[in-house]
Design an enzyme around this catalytic site. Structure first.
Site, PDB file in Angstrom:
ATOM      1  N   LYS A  34     -11.310  -5.389  14.846  1.00  0.00           N
ATOM      2  CA  LYS A  34     -12.050  -4.968  13.654  1.00  0.00           C
ATOM      3  C   LYS A  34     -11.182  -5.125  12.404  1.00  0.00           C
ATOM      4  O   LYS A  34      -9.994  -5.415  12.489  1.00  0.00           O
ATOM      5  CB  LYS A  34     -12.505  -3.516  13.818  1.00  0.00           C
ATOM      6  CG  LYS A  34     -11.359  -2.545  14.040  1.00  0.00           C
ATOM      7  CD  LYS A  34     -11.847  -1.133  14.313  1.00  0.00           C
ATOM      8  CE  LYS A  34     -10.650  -0.215  14.518  1.00  0.00           C
ATOM      9  NZ  LYS A  34     -11.036   1.197  14.599  1.00  0.00           N
ATOM     10  N   ARG A 129     -15.766  13.131  14.878  1.00  0.00           N
ATOM     11  CA  ARG A 129     -16.148  12.084  13.936  1.00  0.00           C
ATOM     12  C   ARG A 129     -17.507  11.542  14.384  1.00  0.00           C
ATOM     13  O   ARG A 129     -18.534  11.992  13.918  1.00  0.00           O
ATOM     14  CB  ARG A 129     -15.054  11.007  13.884  1.00  0.00           C
ATOM     15  CG  ARG A 129     -15.171  10.043  12.730  1.00  0.00           C
ATOM     16  CD  ARG A 129     -13.958   9.128  12.652  1.00  0.00           C
ATOM     17  NE  ARG A 129     -13.771   8.314  13.851  1.00  0.00           N
ATOM     18  CZ  ARG A 129     -12.803   7.412  13.997  1.00  0.00           C
ATOM     19  NH1 ARG A 129     -11.918   7.228  13.018  1.00  0.00           N
ATOM     20  NH2 ARG A 129     -12.693   6.707  15.105  1.00  0.00           N
ATOM     21  N   TYR A 259       8.793  -1.938 -14.649  1.00  0.00           N
ATOM     22  CA  TYR A 259       7.964  -0.996 -15.397  1.00  0.00           C
ATOM     23  C   TYR A 259       8.492   0.430 -15.272  1.00  0.00           C
ATOM     24  O   TYR A 259       8.952   0.864 -14.223  1.00  0.00           O
ATOM     25  CB  TYR A 259       6.526  -1.023 -14.886  1.00  0.00           C
ATOM     26  CG  TYR A 259       5.736  -2.233 -15.309  1.00  0.00           C
ATOM     27  CD1 TYR A 259       5.482  -2.481 -16.656  1.00  0.00           C
ATOM     28  CD2 TYR A 259       5.221  -3.115 -14.359  1.00  0.00           C
ATOM     29  CE1 TYR A 259       4.739  -3.587 -17.044  1.00  0.00           C
ATOM     30  CE2 TYR A 259       4.475  -4.223 -14.729  1.00  0.00           C
ATOM     31  CZ  TYR A 259       4.237  -4.452 -16.074  1.00  0.00           C
ATOM     32  OH  TYR A 259       3.507  -5.545 -16.461  1.00  0.00           O
ATOM     33  N   MET A 307       2.229  -6.109 -10.101  1.00  0.00           N
ATOM     34  CA  MET A 307       1.081  -6.767  -9.497  1.00  0.00           C
ATOM     35  C   MET A 307       1.468  -8.062  -8.790  1.00  0.00           C
ATOM     36  O   MET A 307       0.953  -8.373  -7.714  1.00  0.00           O
ATOM     37  CB  MET A 307       0.015  -7.067 -10.561  1.00  0.00           C
ATOM     38  CG  MET A 307      -1.251  -7.694  -9.994  1.00  0.00           C
ATOM     39  SD  MET A 307      -2.461  -8.107 -11.267  1.00  0.00           S
ATOM     40  CE  MET A 307      -2.990  -6.470 -11.778  1.00  0.00           C
TER      41      MET A 307
END
Length: 364
Positions: A34, A129, A259, A307
């Site tokens: 999955k 669940r 940063y 990023m």
């Protein structure tokens, strides 16, 4: 040159499945693929794991993708179906369904199917669940037995909530509950995930559901030592995430890097800028000191993850050059270590690799 690369070793993937089968020779392997094969590529993983007895996916879209590329193996959809259109697709494409709520039972009763369905009754023994309670399960099982839409025997399964905990009290209770409630039920049983596979040999029943261990990663992280040696000896990491050095800079003492100016040079020193960042899936919250591997040696991350880039300390690598490969995790640097540093789990890191990362398959 600027793109990060995820190298997927399909030979290691096949090796890991063979190790699982060897360690549980009396059980069938339901390979969990999955979430895009745990970030490794859904179709790629399914094709490599053709020796699995079945595949487990989360939703019908994943299952249909596999059928569209010609995967004929049994596929079980863990969340099952939610409307008549989906249920018809299950029958048409020979998909197995996990039944975990009364709405699904009602749908089965009122829908005319072109062929009968393979189902697994999910019993909630403590995960809280999905699934029917221990008290509800016998009645639901008997109800499903009378349905002409369902293949017999009905599969019986539960999910372990705490199998990676060295304190075994709750997991042993779950296993006891499952064996008790299914004692008079006829059908194949499935209990263990990757952690349960190692820690609870008494629960290696008809089917096992290996997930993270297929990809060569410990379900216990780095803090559970009971199975560390066995896992490191028998299983191989499948994904190696790497990126290249795109710049080398000599910085002066007290110069800050990145940063927020959160990290400063303690002396005059070389640093390297590496072409990967949180836009590629590398964790932004990885702190300074998180290791990377450069030319076989550990170098620490310095400053904040951007990023598109990270910075690393080159003091241990004075001969490093622009274009050198930096391993972020994988062969030689377990992803479990990076996850621990970043305050997360390996599963999350693998599943968050983004589309701009280049994937390469190797057989090694």
């Amino acid at each position: 040159m600027n793109r990060a690369t995820a190298t997927i070793n399909v030979t290691a993937l096949k090796h890991n499945l063979s190790q699982i089968k060897a360690l549980a020779p009396k059980s069938l392997a339901w390979a969990m693929i999955k979430s895009n094969g745990y970030g490794h590529g859904l179709v790629r993983v399914a094709k490599a794991l053709s020796d699995a007895n079945a595949f487990g996916v989360a939703c019908i879209d994943e299952a249909l993708t596999l059928r569209e590329v010609g995967i004929k193996s049994p596929i079980i959809v863990m969340k099952g179906f939610y409307n008549e259109a989906e249920l018809s697709q299950f029958a048409r494409h020979r998909l197995g369904a996990v039944i975990h709520c009364s709405d699904q039972v009602s749908l089965l009763e009122k829908t005319n199917l072109t062929s009968s369905l393979s189902v697994w009754l999910k019993i909630d023994t403590g995960m809280n669940r999905l699934g029917f309670s221990v008290e509800q399960s016998p009645a639901v099982y008997n109800q499903l037995k009378t349905s002409s839409s369902i293949q017999k025997p009905i599969g019986l399964m539960t999910h372990l909530a705490d199998a990676d905990n060295e304190n075994k009290t709750f997991t042993e209770l779950q296993i006891k509950r499952f064996f008790s409630v299914t004692e008079k039920m006829i059908g194949p049983k499935s209990i263990v995930n990757s952690a349960g596979f190692f820690a609870y040999p008494n629960a290696l029943v008809d089917w096992i559901r290996p997930g993270i261990i297929l990809y060569g990663i410990s379900p216990f992280g780095i803090n559970y030592n009971s199975f560390k040696e066995k896992i490191e000896k028998k299983f191989r990491p499948v994904m190696t995430l790497s990126a290249k050095i795109i710049a080398i800079k000599n910085r002066r003492q007290n110069d800050s890097v990145g940063y927020g100016c959160t990290w400063s040079c303690s002396e005059d020193m070389p640093i390297a800028i590496v072409s990967i960042g949180y836009g590629d899936g590398y964790p932004r919250h990885a702190p300074s000191g998180t290791p990377v591997l450069l030319n076989g040696k550990i170098c620490p991350l310095i400053g904040r993850v951007s990023m598109d880039m990270i910075a690393i300390d080159l003091r241990s690598q004075p001969n490093a050059q622009v274009g050198d490969d930096v391993i972020l995790w994988g062969e030689g640097l377990p992803v479990e270590i990076i996850a621990e540093k970043a305050g997360t789990i390996a599963y999350e890191l693998l599943c968050k690799i983004t589309q701009r990362v280049q994937f390469i398959e190797i057989e090694k």
